[in-house]
Design a protein around this motif. Structure first.
Motif, PDB file in Angstrom:
ATOM      1  N   ALA A  16      -7.861  24.739  44.694  1.00  0.00           N
ATOM      2  CA  ALA A  16      -6.923  25.227  43.694  1.00  0.00           C
ATOM      3  C   ALA A  16      -5.963  23.750  43.362  1.00  0.00           C
ATOM      4  CB  ALA A  16      -6.259  26.366  44.132  1.00  0.00           C
ATOM      5  N   THR A  17      -5.485  23.262  44.673  1.00  0.00           N
ATOM      6  CA  THR A  17      -4.839  21.942  44.603  1.00  0.00           C
ATOM      7  C   THR A  17      -5.521  20.983  43.845  1.00  0.00           C
ATOM      8  OG1 THR A  17      -3.602  22.746  46.583  1.00  0.00           O
ATOM      9  CG2 THR A  17      -3.502  20.268  46.079  1.00  0.00           C
ATOM     10  N   PHE A  18      -6.699  20.869  44.014  1.00  0.00           N
ATOM     11  CA  PHE A  18      -7.544  19.878  43.400  1.00  0.00           C
ATOM     12  C   PHE A  18      -7.393  20.120  41.989  1.00  0.00           C
ATOM     13  CE2 PHE A  18     -11.685  18.983  41.394  1.00  0.00           C
ATOM     14  CZ  PHE A  18     -11.299  17.437  41.298  1.00  0.00           C
ATOM     15  N   PHE A  19      -7.614  21.395  41.379  1.00  0.00           N
ATOM     16  CA  PHE A  19      -7.438  21.544  39.959  1.00  0.00           C
ATOM     17  C   PHE A  19      -6.322  21.342  39.548  1.00  0.00           C
ATOM     18  CE2 PHE A  19     -11.377  24.625  41.118  1.00  0.00           C
ATOM     19  CZ  PHE A  19     -12.142  24.075  40.104  1.00  0.00           C
ATOM     20  N   ARG A  20      -5.195  21.712  39.984  1.00  0.00           N
ATOM     21  CA  ARG A  20      -3.892  21.269  39.497  1.00  0.00           C
ATOM     22  C   ARG A  20      -3.711  19.768  39.562  1.00  0.00           C
ATOM     23  NH1 ARG A  20      -2.242  26.222  42.348  1.00  0.00           N
ATOM     24  NH2 ARG A  20      -1.774  27.653  40.585  1.00  0.00           N
ATOM     25  N   ASN A  21      -4.254  19.208  40.445  1.00  0.00           N
ATOM     26  CA  ASN A  21      -4.049  17.715  40.337  1.00  0.00           C
ATOM     27  C   ASN A  21      -4.835  17.175  39.217  1.00  0.00           C
ATOM     28  OD1 ASN A  21      -2.106  17.419  42.652  1.00  0.00           O
ATOM     29  ND2 ASN A  21      -4.116  17.301  43.955  1.00  0.00           N
ATOM     30  N   VAL A  22      -6.044  17.527  38.848  1.00  0.00           N
ATOM     31  CA  VAL A  22      -6.831  17.314  37.924  1.00  0.00           C
ATOM     32  C   VAL A  22      -6.024  17.381  36.539  1.00  0.00           C
ATOM     33  CG1 VAL A  22      -8.813  17.463  36.328  1.00  0.00           C
ATOM     34  CG2 VAL A  22      -8.764  17.281  38.899  1.00  0.00           C
ATOM     35  N   GLY A  23      -5.145  18.754  36.493  1.00  0.00           N
ATOM     36  CA  GLY A  23      -4.992  19.145  35.212  1.00  0.00           C
ATOM     37  C   GLY A  23      -3.330  18.342  35.093  1.00  0.00           C
ATOM     38  N   ALA A  24      -2.852  17.902  36.330  1.00  0.00           N
ATOM     39  CA  ALA A  24      -1.518  17.054  36.027  1.00  0.00           C
ATOM     40  C   ALA A  24      -1.838  15.559  35.620  1.00  0.00           C
ATOM     41  CB  ALA A  24      -0.732  16.816  37.356  1.00  0.00           C
ATOM     42  N   GLN A  25      -3.095  15.153  35.911  1.00  0.00           N
ATOM     43  CA  GLN A  25      -3.459  13.786  35.308  1.00  0.00           C
ATOM     44  C   GLN A  25      -4.031  13.877  33.888  1.00  0.00           C
ATOM     45  OE1 GLN A  25      -5.784  12.173  38.442  1.00  0.00           O
ATOM     46  NE2 GLN A  25      -4.386  12.542  40.133  1.00  0.00           N
ATOM     47  N   ASN A  26      -4.403  15.112  33.580  1.00  0.00           N
ATOM     48  CA  ASN A  26      -5.198  15.277  32.107  1.00  0.00           C
ATOM     49  C   ASN A  26      -4.678  16.212  31.565  1.00  0.00           C
ATOM     50  OD1 ASN A  26      -7.557  13.372  32.695  1.00  0.00           O
ATOM     51  ND2 ASN A  26      -7.551  14.486  34.518  1.00  0.00           N
ATOM     52  N   PRO A  27      -3.763  16.149  30.830  1.00  0.00           N
ATOM     53  CA  PRO A  27      -2.749  17.287  30.125  1.00  0.00           C
ATOM     54  C   PRO A  27      -3.722  18.042  29.232  1.00  0.00           C
ATOM     55  CG  PRO A  27      -1.700  15.196  30.082  1.00  0.00           C
ATOM     56  CD  PRO A  27      -2.979  14.724  30.443  1.00  0.00           C
ATOM     57  N   GLU A  28      -4.787  17.268  28.396  1.00  0.00           N
ATOM     58  CA  GLU A  28      -5.360  18.261  27.743  1.00  0.00           C
ATOM     59  C   GLU A  28      -6.323  19.303  28.376  1.00  0.00           C
ATOM     60  OE1 GLU A  28      -7.796  14.661  28.974  1.00  0.00           O
ATOM     61  OE2 GLU A  28      -5.918  15.024  28.295  1.00  0.00           O
ATOM     62  N   LEU A  29      -6.412  19.160  29.894  1.00  0.00           N
ATOM     63  CA  LEU A  29      -7.035  20.115  30.659  1.00  0.00           C
ATOM     64  C   LEU A  29      -6.253  21.001  31.419  1.00  0.00           C
ATOM     65  CD1 LEU A  29      -9.977  17.555  32.118  1.00  0.00           C
ATOM     66  CD2 LEU A  29     -10.175  19.219  30.217  1.00  0.00           C
TER      67      LEU A  29
END
Length: 61
Positions: A16-29
């Protein structure tokens, strides 16, 4: 020593933390990644609180 359920819950929370980090770095995701993170955290909670519980998935017919 952690149980299998505790380890599984930790791994789910780490994902879950990984997904949040990906989202934080890729606003479109971000929306999709935050939704994934929420699901992983819910499953982690279920794994810890009721590791042998069953999900009601509806009528098998």
């Amino acid at each position: 020593m952690p149980t299998h359920a505790q380890l599984a819950a930790k791994l789910l929370r780490d994902a879950a933390t990984f997904f949040r980090n990906v989202g934080a770095q890729n606003p479109e995701l971000a929306d999709d990644m935050n939704e994934n993170a929420a699901v992983y955290e819910q499953v982690a909670d279920l794994t810890e609180t009721n590791p042998l519980g069953e999900l009601p998935l509806g009528d098998p017919d």
